[in-house]
Design a protein around this motif. Structure first.
Motif, PDB file in Angstrom:
ATOM      1  N   TRP A  92       0.830  -1.211   0.000  1.00 36.30           N
ATOM      2  CA  TRP A  92       0.000   0.000   0.000  1.00 36.30           C
ATOM      3  C   TRP A  92       0.866   1.265   0.000  1.00 36.30           C
ATOM      4  CZ3 TRP A  92      -0.140   3.786   3.817  1.00 36.30           C
ATOM      5  CH2 TRP A  92      -1.147   4.757   3.674  1.00 36.30           C
ATOM      6  N   ALA A  93       1.971   1.263   0.788  1.00 36.60           N
ATOM      7  CA  ALA A  93       2.853   2.427   0.832  1.00 36.60           C
ATOM      8  C   ALA A  93       3.496   2.682  -0.525  1.00 36.60           C
ATOM      9  CB  ALA A  93       3.924   2.232   1.900  1.00 36.60           C
ATOM     10  N   LEU A  94       3.716   1.610  -1.293  1.00 31.49           N
ATOM     11  CA  LEU A  94       4.311   1.751  -2.627  1.00 31.49           C
ATOM     12  C   LEU A  94       3.255   1.947  -3.714  1.00 31.49           C
ATOM     13  CD1 LEU A  94       6.995  -1.080  -2.320  1.00 31.49           C
ATOM     14  CD2 LEU A  94       7.460   1.368  -2.498  1.00 31.49           C
ATOM     15  N   SER A  95       1.977   2.076  -3.308  1.00 27.29           N
ATOM     16  CA  SER A  95       0.865   2.232  -4.264  1.00 27.29           C
ATOM     17  C   SER A  95       0.796   1.051  -5.227  1.00 27.29           C
ATOM     18  CB  SER A  95       1.007   3.547  -5.048  1.00 27.29           C
ATOM     19  OG  SER A  95       0.994   4.655  -4.172  1.00 27.29           O
ATOM     20  N   ALA A  96       1.039  -0.152  -4.703  1.00 26.92           N
ATOM     21  CA  ALA A  96       1.043  -1.359  -5.532  1.00 26.92           C
ATOM     22  C   ALA A  96      -0.162  -2.250  -5.255  1.00 26.92           C
ATOM     23  CB  ALA A  96       2.335  -2.146  -5.303  1.00 26.92           C
ATOM     24  N   CYS A  97      -1.134  -1.782  -4.468  1.00 28.84           N
ATOM     25  CA  CYS A  97      -2.316  -2.592  -4.166  1.00 28.84           C
ATOM     26  C   CYS A  97      -3.379  -2.377  -5.247  1.00 28.84           C
ATOM     27  CB  CYS A  97      -2.890  -2.206  -2.806  1.00 28.84           C
ATOM     28  SG  CYS A  97      -1.892  -2.757  -1.403  1.00 28.84           S
ATOM     29  N   SER A  98      -4.274  -3.344  -5.345  1.00 23.35           N
ATOM     30  CA  SER A  98      -5.431  -3.169  -6.215  1.00 23.35           C
ATOM     31  C   SER A  98      -6.397  -2.177  -5.567  1.00 23.35           C
ATOM     32  CB  SER A  98      -6.131  -4.511  -6.432  1.00 23.35           C
ATOM     33  OG  SER A  98      -6.670  -4.983  -5.203  1.00 23.35           O
ATOM     34  N   ALA A  99      -7.415  -1.777  -6.322  1.00 23.42           N
ATOM     35  CA  ALA A  99      -8.377  -0.808  -5.788  1.00 23.42           C
ATOM     36  C   ALA A  99      -9.111  -1.374  -4.576  1.00 23.42           C
ATOM     37  CB  ALA A  99      -9.371  -0.419  -6.886  1.00 23.42           C
ATOM     38  N   GLU A 100      -9.503  -2.669  -4.642  1.00 17.76           N
ATOM     39  CA  GLU A 100     -10.206  -3.276  -3.518  1.00 17.76           C
ATOM     40  C   GLU A 100      -9.298  -3.376  -2.293  1.00 17.76           C
ATOM     41  OE1 GLU A 100     -10.058  -4.447  -6.509  1.00 17.76           O
ATOM     42  OE2 GLU A 100     -12.110  -4.331  -7.284  1.00 17.76           O
ATOM     43  N   GLU A 101      -8.019  -3.765  -2.499  1.00 18.63           N
ATOM     44  CA  GLU A 101      -7.085  -3.874  -1.376  1.00 18.63           C
ATOM     45  C   GLU A 101      -6.791  -2.510  -0.770  1.00 18.63           C
ATOM     46  OE1 GLU A 101      -4.530  -7.800  -2.852  1.00 18.63           O
ATOM     47  OE2 GLU A 101      -3.906  -5.764  -3.410  1.00 18.63           O
ATOM     48  N   THR A 102      -6.646  -1.492  -1.633  1.00 16.17           N
ATOM     49  CA  THR A 102      -6.397  -0.139  -1.129  1.00 16.17           C
ATOM     50  C   THR A 102      -7.547   0.330  -0.262  1.00 16.17           C
ATOM     51  OG1 THR A 102      -5.061   0.410  -3.063  1.00 16.17           O
ATOM     52  CG2 THR A 102      -5.956   2.249  -1.797  1.00 16.17           C
ATOM     53  N   ALA A 103      -8.775   0.092  -0.732  1.00 16.98           N
ATOM     54  CA  ALA A 103      -9.947   0.502   0.047  1.00 16.98           C
ATOM     55  C   ALA A 103      -9.999  -0.231   1.380  1.00 16.98           C
ATOM     56  CB  ALA A 103     -11.221   0.259  -0.762  1.00 16.98           C
ATOM     57  N   ALA A 104      -9.680  -1.529   1.364  1.00 16.65           N
ATOM     58  CA  ALA A 104      -9.711  -2.305   2.603  1.00 16.65           C
ATOM     59  C   ALA A 104      -8.657  -1.823   3.582  1.00 16.65           C
ATOM     60  CB  ALA A 104      -9.522  -3.791   2.284  1.00 16.65           C
ATOM     61  N   VAL A 105      -7.421  -1.544   3.083  1.00 19.09           N
ATOM     62  CA  VAL A 105      -6.343  -1.087   3.964  1.00 19.09           C
ATOM     63  C   VAL A 105      -6.675   0.277   4.563  1.00 19.09           C
ATOM     64  CG1 VAL A 105      -3.940  -0.313   4.004  1.00 19.09           C
ATOM     65  CG2 VAL A 105      -4.538  -2.429   2.838  1.00 19.09           C
ATOM     66  N   GLU A 106      -7.155   1.200   3.734  1.00 18.85           N
ATOM     67  CA  GLU A 106      -7.427   2.552   4.226  1.00 18.85           C
ATOM     68  C   GLU A 106      -8.601   2.558   5.204  1.00 18.85           C
ATOM     69  OE1 GLU A 106      -7.890   4.858   0.707  1.00 18.85           O
ATOM     70  OE2 GLU A 106      -5.709   4.983   0.330  1.00 18.85           O
ATOM     71  N   GLU A 107      -9.585   1.679   5.001  1.00 19.87           N
ATOM     72  CA  GLU A 107     -10.667   1.575   5.979  1.00 19.87           C
ATOM     73  C   GLU A 107     -10.144   0.999   7.297  1.00 19.87           C
ATOM     74  OE1 GLU A 107     -14.961  -0.717   6.544  1.00 19.87           O
ATOM     75  OE2 GLU A 107     -14.139  -0.384   4.541  1.00 19.87           O
ATOM     76  N   HIS A 108      -9.209   0.053   7.197  1.00 19.57           N
ATOM     77  CA  HIS A 108      -8.632  -0.546   8.401  1.00 19.57           C
ATOM     78  C   HIS A 108      -7.787   0.458   9.184  1.00 19.57           C
ATOM     79  CE1 HIS A 108      -6.874  -3.579  11.002  1.00 19.57           C
ATOM     80  NE2 HIS A 108      -5.646  -3.230  10.607  1.00 19.57           N
ATOM     81  N   LEU A 109      -7.091   1.352   8.473  1.00 18.57           N
ATOM     82  CA  LEU A 109      -6.214   2.313   9.148  1.00 18.57           C
ATOM     83  C   LEU A 109      -6.992   3.302   9.995  1.00 18.57           C
ATOM     84  CD1 LEU A 109      -3.576   3.113   6.362  1.00 18.57           C
ATOM     85  CD2 LEU A 109      -3.408   1.500   8.254  1.00 18.57           C
ATOM     86  N   THR A 110      -8.259   3.492   9.705  1.00 13.21           N
ATOM     87  CA  THR A 110      -9.063   4.431  10.496  1.00 13.21           C
ATOM     88  C   THR A 110      -9.423   3.870  11.862  1.00 13.21           C
ATOM     89  OG1 THR A 110     -11.131   3.592   9.558  1.00 13.21           O
ATOM     90  CG2 THR A 110     -10.028   5.417   8.400  1.00 13.21           C
ATOM     91  N   SER A 111      -9.264   2.557  12.059  1.00 15.96           N
ATOM     92  CA  SER A 111      -9.669   1.948  13.323  1.00 15.96           C
ATOM     93  C   SER A 111      -8.545   1.202  14.028  1.00 15.96           C
ATOM     94  CB  SER A 111     -10.832   0.981  13.084  1.00 15.96           C
ATOM     95  OG  SER A 111     -10.458  -0.037  12.157  1.00 15.96           O
ATOM     96  N   CYS A 112      -7.347   1.121  13.401  1.00 16.67           N
ATOM     97  CA  CYS A 112      -6.225   0.373  14.009  1.00 16.67           C
ATOM     98  C   CYS A 112      -5.031   1.309  14.136  1.00 16.67           C
ATOM     99  CB  CYS A 112      -5.875  -0.850  13.159  1.00 16.67           C
ATOM    100  SG  CYS A 112      -4.527  -1.848  13.857  1.00 16.67           S
ATOM    101  N   ALA A 113      -4.765   1.802  15.339  1.00 15.47           N
ATOM    102  CA  ALA A 113      -3.678   2.761  15.553  1.00 15.47           C
ATOM    103  C   ALA A 113      -2.291   2.174  15.265  1.00 15.47           C
ATOM    104  CB  ALA A 113      -3.741   3.298  16.985  1.00 15.47           C
ATOM    105  N   PRO A 114      -1.971   0.933  15.709  1.00 16.18           N
ATOM    106  CA  PRO A 114      -0.635   0.391  15.393  1.00 16.18           C
ATOM    107  C   PRO A 114      -0.366   0.309  13.894  1.00 16.18           C
ATOM    108  CG  PRO A 114      -1.670  -0.896  17.127  1.00 16.18           C
ATOM    109  CD  PRO A 114      -2.715   0.018  16.606  1.00 16.18           C
TER     110      PRO A 114
END
Length: 444
Positions: A92-114
């Motif tokens: 994700w940091a390298l912008s190498a995820c698919s659109a679905e994976e990017t959406a899943a990671v960014e939604e997860h980052l809003t609720s997981c501080a670590p």
């Protein structure tokens, strides 16, 4: 109006004049097709039965209904477990995820501080990968990191303050040597210094310079009871003779293999000086024609390490900064303390003017005010007529102003006394004697 409200719904549609947009359909796999009633089929050639197709009210002016978005263009957020999302942070940091994976990671980052902290660090690291940025480390990074560490937990046995310049300059030179390639160890380097009234030089390589530093540092190793790289015994004390002995003992041109012994020797010198306590600072280190206490000898070695580090950097086109202001001030102070004896030595050789006002030891004598400006600057008063005299502002007969780095280049023999950009005022002969005596401090 029926009880189920269908007429009401139909009436609203007739009022609006448009059909409702149907909601999203479930996936085919989620439907039990056998349980869904099928509409009756009309017999062949007959009209469709009444009620099979609901009547649609035709508005006076039809409104085109919006096209239904194809399901392929709708991005769904997959429900992925935490361990999978954490493993995707690098991509994700390298912008190498698919659109679905990017959406899943960014939604997860809003609720997981670590994971959010880790994602921020990874994005910062990705910024270092851009080719338009410089990967050269800040020269002050090492000292700032060490100061920060020692501020939290002081060293049990700290490096003595008088050994800190040598510790810093050997570390800076080692960082340069780590960065250069194998072929650059054979890059030609010209070592320069002054003898009497003329400039002399010697050609060697980057590896040859490190061999020179190893040979001369061996004088301090012998004074501390450590192994001398020349084997001790009949090894000469003069730095130039030691260097020639070291170079001649190498059967083939030195390579980068000289770095490890030199670095191990410098580490051992610092470690031994740290463990030995305060008394070792005054231990005498013989250079053959003269001797210095260990604290001054380590300062002299720090100065030479910086000067030759600059020679190597010029040969391999590498950026190399001056020492810190505090360390440079100590190096200038050592040179200023050695100048009265250097003036006296040149006078004995007939290279300096005669003494004009001899005084008893410890008494104020004729002096030159040496004003060092800029980096590591300060004021020193150089006694002219006797090394035992004390420099005094009341008896100053001349003043010389020099930049700190420029003064060190003069003391290293890298510029001549005539080339030194000095502000001069007063007795011209005294000024000349001090400038030439400064250049005479240089050696191989």
């Amino acid at each position: 109006m029926s009880g189920d409200g269908r007429e009401s719904e139909g009436g609203e549609e007739e009022v609006r004049g448009a059909r409702r947009i149907p909601g999203p359909r479930g996936a085919a796999d989620d439907l039990d097709l056998e349980s869904v009633p099928l509409p009756p089929l009309p017999p062949p050639g007959s009209a469709a039965p009444a009620g099979s197709v609901p009547e649609q009210s035709v508005p006076e002016q039809s409104v085109p209904e919006p096209p239904e978005a194809p399901e392929a263009l709708m991005t769904s957020v997959p429900d992925l477990p935490h361990r999978v999302l954490k493993a995707l942070l690098g991509a994700w940091a390298l912008s190498a995820c698919s659109a679905e994976e990017t959406a899943a990671v960014e939604e997860h980052l809003t609720s997981c501080a670590p994971c959010a902290d880790e994602a921020l660090r990874l994005r910062d690291a990705v910024g270092l990968l851009h080719t338009d940025g410089s990967l050269d480390l800040d020269p002050t990074l090492r000292s700032r990191v060490i100061d920060g560490c020692l501020g939290r937990r002081p060293a049990r046995i700290p490096v003595p303050e008088w050994a800190a310049p040598y510790d810093a300059e050997t570390a800076r030179l080692d960082a340069l040597l780590r960065d250069i390639g194998d072929s650059e160890w054979h890059a030609p380097v010209r070592l320069r210094w002054f003898e009497e009234e003329r400039e002399v030089s010697r050609r060697t390589t980057v590896a040859g310079v490190i061999g020179h530093l190893t040979a001369v540092d061996g004088l301090l190793s012998a004074a501390l009871g450590l192994d001398d790289p020349l084997g001790g015994g009949e090894a000469p004390l003069d730095p130039a003779e030691r260097t020639e002995r070291y170079w001649s003992s190498t059967h083939r041109p030195p390579t980068r293999a000289v770095r490890e012994p030199w670095r191990a020797q410098s580490h051992e010198l610092i470690r031994t000086a740290s463990f030995a306590g305060r008394n070792v600072a005054e231990a005498s280190v013989s250079y053959g024609a003269f001797a210095l206490p260990l604290q001054d000898a380590l300062l002299d070695r720090a100065f030479e390490c910086w000067v030759h580090g600059g020679d190597i950097a010029d040969a391999v086109d590498y950026p190399y900064e001056a020492p810190s202001a505090a360390h440079l001030h100590r190096m200038i102070d050592l040179a200023a303390r050695l100048l009265p004896a250097a003036v006296a030595g040149r006078r004995r050789s007939g290279l300096a003017g005669p003494a004009k006002d001899l005084v008893t030891a410890g008494a104020p004598g004729r002096s030159v005010h040496l004003e060092i400006e800029g980096h590591g600057g300060g004021d020193w008063y150089i006694a002219l007529d006797s090394p035992a005299a004390v420099g005094s502002p009341e008896r100053a007969v001349a003043q010389v102003a020099l930049d700190g780095v420029e003064f060190c280049r003069l003391a290293a023999g890298h510029i001549s006394p005539v080339e030194a950009a000095a502000g001069q005022e007063g007795d011209r002969e005294a000024i000349r004697d001090v400038l030439f005596a400064t250049a005479s401090l240089s050696r191989l």
